[in-house]
Design a protein around this motif. Structure first.
Motif, PDB file in Angstrom:
ATOM      1  N   ALA A 191       3.322  -3.365   4.535  1.00 29.37           N
ATOM      2  CA  ALA A 191       4.388  -4.335   4.237  1.00 29.37           C
ATOM      3  C   ALA A 191       4.504  -5.388   5.335  1.00 29.37           C
ATOM      4  CB  ALA A 191       5.713  -3.594   4.067  1.00 29.37           C
ATOM      5  N   THR A 192       4.428  -4.966   6.599  1.00 30.62           N
ATOM      6  CA  THR A 192       4.546  -5.926   7.716  1.00 30.62           C
ATOM      7  C   THR A 192       3.364  -6.894   7.738  1.00 30.62           C
ATOM      8  OG1 THR A 192       3.614  -4.182   9.103  1.00 30.62           O
ATOM      9  CG2 THR A 192       5.970  -4.531   9.261  1.00 30.62           C
ATOM     10  N   GLU A 193       2.170  -6.417   7.408  1.00 34.17           N
ATOM     11  CA  GLU A 193       0.989  -7.297   7.350  1.00 34.17           C
ATOM     12  C   GLU A 193       1.151  -8.354   6.269  1.00 34.17           C
ATOM     13  OE1 GLU A 193      -2.631  -5.092   6.923  1.00 34.17           O
ATOM     14  OE2 GLU A 193      -2.298  -3.930   8.741  1.00 34.17           O
ATOM     15  N   LEU A 194       1.623  -7.929   5.092  1.00 36.98           N
ATOM     16  CA  LEU A 194       1.843  -8.881   3.994  1.00 36.98           C
ATOM     17  C   LEU A 194       2.935  -9.888   4.345  1.00 36.98           C
ATOM     18  CD1 LEU A 194       1.644  -6.335   1.055  1.00 36.98           C
ATOM     19  CD2 LEU A 194       0.095  -8.242   1.390  1.00 36.98           C
ATOM     20  N   PHE A 195       3.977  -9.416   5.028  1.00 41.73           N
ATOM     21  CA  PHE A 195       5.084 -10.283   5.463  1.00 41.73           C
ATOM     22  C   PHE A 195       4.559 -11.397   6.377  1.00 41.73           C
ATOM     23  CE2 PHE A 195       8.177 -11.084   8.916  1.00 41.73           C
ATOM     24  CZ  PHE A 195       9.172 -11.709   8.188  1.00 41.73           C
ATOM     25  N   GLU A 196       3.658 -11.051   7.300  1.00 38.34           N
ATOM     26  CA  GLU A 196       3.111 -12.049   8.220  1.00 38.34           C
ATOM     27  C   GLU A 196       2.066 -12.931   7.530  1.00 38.34           C
ATOM     28  OE1 GLU A 196       1.670  -9.735  11.481  1.00 38.34           O
ATOM     29  OE2 GLU A 196       3.698  -9.146  12.102  1.00 38.34           O
ATOM     30  N   ALA A 197       1.311 -12.340   6.604  1.00 33.81           N
ATOM     31  CA  ALA A 197       0.246 -13.107   5.936  1.00 33.81           C
ATOM     32  C   ALA A 197       0.814 -14.231   5.079  1.00 33.81           C
ATOM     33  CB  ALA A 197      -0.599 -12.172   5.081  1.00 33.81           C
ATOM     34  N   TYR A 198       1.944 -13.967   4.398  1.00 39.49           N
ATOM     35  CA  TYR A 198       2.532 -14.969   3.490  1.00 39.49           C
ATOM     36  C   TYR A 198       3.652 -15.765   4.166  1.00 39.49           C
ATOM     37  CZ  TYR A 198      -0.192 -12.881  -0.230  1.00 39.49           C
ATOM     38  OH  TYR A 198      -1.240 -12.445  -1.003  1.00 39.49           O
TER      39      TYR A 198
END
Length: 798
Positions: free
Chosen positions: A729-736
């Motif tokens: 979830a944190t990776e997706l939060f930073e990616a988008y």
């Protein structure tokens, strides 16, 4: 007998061998020393006599007429007198007078009996010009005899030293030339034309180009042969005191940066220590002596350079203007910024070299500087140092200075100073490891191989060798690991002492968020003995209500990091922290960049994914529902992160698909505003928010919403693609994230429809109206003077 005597007089080869070389050297040195001292003594006496004669003549004024007559009378006499000695033409009375004057003279030129002050200014002594004019231009002086020692010659009788007389230039003629040059220079200064601004700019450019070329030449010479060009390093460092006001600022900046780059290149990869007295006394090879001289010169020049940088920063801080006024106060800031930049570069590049602790002591307080440029430079330098410091010596030094700074300024420092601790590399240390794991692996021969290849005696020796090798490897590995571990432990202790002091004494200071963030990162390394007290403090901080929602999130994250690490052994129920988070979710800031959602996602990961066995179904349902509601209000990257967390909920906890049906289970109505997740009856509601999120403008949010409505399947048509399902979830939060004002995925460019263009706009206007418009356009507009006070005048007249 005579033949025997002759043979005895000639020294044989054996006898020469017996003769000590040191004795011969000493004899030669004594002879040379005596000759030098005799020559020196003779020169001193001659110099005293000459100075005394000159002093006597200067006090006895000569009329100008007589001097001129003498000069016209005969030049050939002057030439004869030059060769003659001054003592040959004097009587005994004159000699006695000279000796008396020489005794009274101070520094051989000034009479002590005179009442004039020592340092008298030229302006007050206008009569000196007349006095100089009356003195004859040339004095009758004897040329000084100075010996040049040559290589000695060895003869049967012994060693014969060789020397040649050195010719000496006439002192008086040199002085005359100097005075003439000075007069010419003064005349030249008076006759300097006033330059126009363009000429001044061109002159400045030319000077600057000359200085740049000189700096470049010196730097390239030093870099090509650093051992032989330490003097050039000194010359380059001397340019730090550039005195020409037109180019001083730029030249000093260029020299600072050039020296910094040179030191980075020529500095050895070890620390240079000062030599002991015993080491200085012992004889060494030429190469070793050369290396010692280079190291000594390098350290001294480096020290002077750092002192100069420090002085530049101090002058800027104190707003101190130097007496020379070469540089204005405004230019000091630019110089100080370059000095700080150089110090930061050296801090990162040379952590192993001398004076590194001094640089740390200079840089760390500047992290709290009011100037944003300087403080940012220092922050970045310390972060880089922490990231690349593998062993931990430099990190320990910086942490000590920061701790002292925070305490010394009574916790009145910027939060960023403490946030630097987050970049420490201590997380890489594995505290609990056996000695077998620490020891480096090396393959030893198996028993079968030994039986096959070696004899019985060889096997015995091999066994003993392997045992010794094992012990040595273990000792070496454990020593290096222990060193690192010891340094990191000491560093962490200082960090935690700083954190706990602020928690205890300065809870209302702006440093608290940084402390809580640091505790959240390093909580798993805290000693178990402090866990109970720390959790009580964290809970009391949240319960006090004085914290912002971000600070309370850091508190929650710290508490769960403690419980998920070594705190597993403790029997503590963290239900109150779940309640705190459930309460905080609806008070998050929905605008801005949604940075706080990142902390929330970390909290949810630690609280649910890593503690799934300790969480009840009711609690998970309540959080799932509240997070779905929150996803409607936040930015798309936050929505993606929250929906990814919901996906983990639905896959980890059983019976989460209850919220995908309309049917209610059990009694009670869902209470969305209740702050207790266990008692809000979340099982009697539905995730209607997912239908709204299916019509979201962001395509990734739409995909996640459709996936969750299908029940978050792992396979099949409703499953997510691998790039979305395998990321946290944190990776997706930073990616988008939309910090850079970019849309991910990029929006396809829409080609606008071609509109019909009309060449003749007049075709839509009536003919008569068009004629009137054209006529009105052609008419010249006459501007009449406006009188705004016309009605006032009329009223006064009436």
């Amino acid at each position: 007998a005579s033949q025997r005597k002759n043979t005895k007089r000639v020294p044989s080869f054996r006898k020469l061998l017996r003769t000590s070389q040191i004795k011969l050297d000493n004899k030669l040195k004594n002879k040379q020393y005596k000759q030098k001292s005799a020559a020196k003594k003779y020169r001193k006496e001659q110099k005293k006599l000459r100075e005394a004669v000159r002093d006597a003549i200067s006090r006895k004024p000569f009329p100008l007429e007589e001097c001129k007559k003498k000069q016209v009378a005969g030049k050939h006499k002057e030439e004869e007198e030059e060769d003659a000695l001054p003592l040959d033409m004097m009587d005994e009375d004159d000699l006695q007078l000279i000796e008396d004057l020489a005794q009274k003279a101070s520094f051989l030129t000034r009479d002590l009996s005179s009442n004039e002050p020592v340092h008298i200014k030229k302006r007050k002594r206008e009569s000196m010009i007349e006095k100089y004019e009356k003195v004859p231009r040339r004095l009758q002086t004897e040329p000084e005899k100075e010996l040049i020692h040559l290589l000695p010659i060895k003869d049967k009788s012994g060693i014969i030293p060789q020397a040649v007389e050195k010719p000496v230039v006439n002192v008086a003629s040199d002085e005359e030339e100097d005075t003439e040059e000075m007069e010419e220079a003064e005349d030249f200064e008076e006759a300097l034309p006033v330059l126009s601004p363009e000429e001044m700019a061109a002159q400045r450019r030319q000077k600057l180009q000359e200085r740049k070329m000189h700096i470049a030449a010196l730097a390239s010479a030093i870099l090509s042969e650093p051992d032989n060009n330490i003097k050039k390093l000194k010359e380059l460092r001397a340019m730090l005191m550039e005195q020409d006001p037109n180019v001083a600022v730029i030249v000093r900046k260029l020299v600072m940066v050039s020296l910094m780059e040179i030191f980075k290149d020529i500095t050895p990869s070890y620390k240079i220590r000062p030599l002991t007295e015993a080491e200085k006394a012992t004889k060494v090879k030429k190469e070793t002596q050369k290396l010692r001289e280079f190291e000594e010169g390098l350290v001294s020049q480096y020290k002077f350079y750092l002192e100069n940088l420090e002085q530049t920063i101090k002058d800027w801080k104190q707003r101190k203007l130097k007496k020379s006024n070469v540089i204005s106060l405004k230019a000091y800031k630019g110089l100080a910024e370059v000095a700080v930049k150089c110090l930061c570069e050296l801090l990162v590049a040379l952590p192993h070299f001398n004076f590194h602790n001094n640089i740390i002591v200079l840089i760390v307080p500047l992290m709290n500087d009011p100037s944003k440029v300087i403080s940012e430079l220092c922050f970045e330098a310390v972060k880089k140092l922490f990231k690349q410091d593998k062993l931990g010596y430099a990190s320990l030094g910086v942490v000590k200075v920061i701790s002292g700074l925070v305490r010394g300024r009574n916790y009145d420092v910027r939060p960023e100073v403490l946030k630097v601790f987050l970049h420490l590399r201590i997380k890489e240390v594995e505290l609990q490891k056996d000695s077998e794991d620490i020891a480096p692996k090396k393959k030893f021969m198996t028993y079968k191989e030994k039986r096959k290849n070696l004899s019985r005696m060889q096997r015995k020796w091999k066994k003993a060798e392997e045992k010794l090798e094992r012990e040595l490897l273990e000792a070496e590995a454990s020593e290096s690991k222990e060193k690192k571990l010891k340094l990191h432990t000491e560093t962490l202790n200082i960090v935690f002492v700083t954190y706990f002091r602020i928690l205890k004494k300065a809870q209302k200071s702006p440093l608290l968020p940084a402390v809580l963030e640091g505790l959240a990162k390093f909580a798993h390394l805290i000693n178990v003995e402090f866990f109970d007290d720390l959790l009580i403090v964290l809970h009391s901080l949240i319960a006090s209500g004085g914290l912002s929602y971000r600070e309370s999130l850091h508190c929650i994250l710290s508490a769960f990091h403690i419980l998920s690490g070594q705190g597993d052994v403790l029997n503590i129920d963290p239900m109150k922290f779940y309640t705190h988070l459930y309460k905080t979710l609806f008070s998050l800031h929905a605008g801005g960049t949604n940075e706080d959602i990142g902390i929330v996602l970390q909290c949810l990961d630690v609280m649910f994914a890593k503690r799934r066995k300790q969480v009840s179904q009711q609690r998970a349902l309540a959080f799932l529902k509240r997070l779905s509601t929150l996803a409607l209000h936040v930015l798309p990257n936050s929505s993606v992160g929250i929906l990814a967390t919901n996906r983990v909920f639905m896959q980890t906890f059983p019976k989460m698909d209850l919220l995908l049906d309309n049917e209610s289970q059990g009694s009670g109505v869902y209470l969305p505003e209740l702050e207790e997740p266990e008692h809000c009856n979340a099982q009697n509601t539905a995730l209607w928010e997912l239908h709204l999120l299916q019509r979201h403008y962001h395509p990734t949010v739409q995909k996640f919403a459709a996936h969750l409505i299908a029940g978050a399947p792992m396979e099949g048509s409703g499953a997510l693609s691998l790039d979305l399902s395998q990321r946290s979830a944190t990776e997706l939060f930073e990616a988008y994230c939309m910090k850079g004002m970019t849309f991910n995925p990029p929006v396809a460019s829409v080609t606008p429809r071609r509109k019909d263009t009309f060449s003749q706009m007049d075709s839509f206007v009536d003919e008569e109206l068009n004629k009137q418009l054209q006529q009105h356009v052609r008419e010249t507009v006459v501007h009449k003077s406006l009188d705004f006070a016309k009605h006032l005048k009329e009223s006064s007249l009436s």
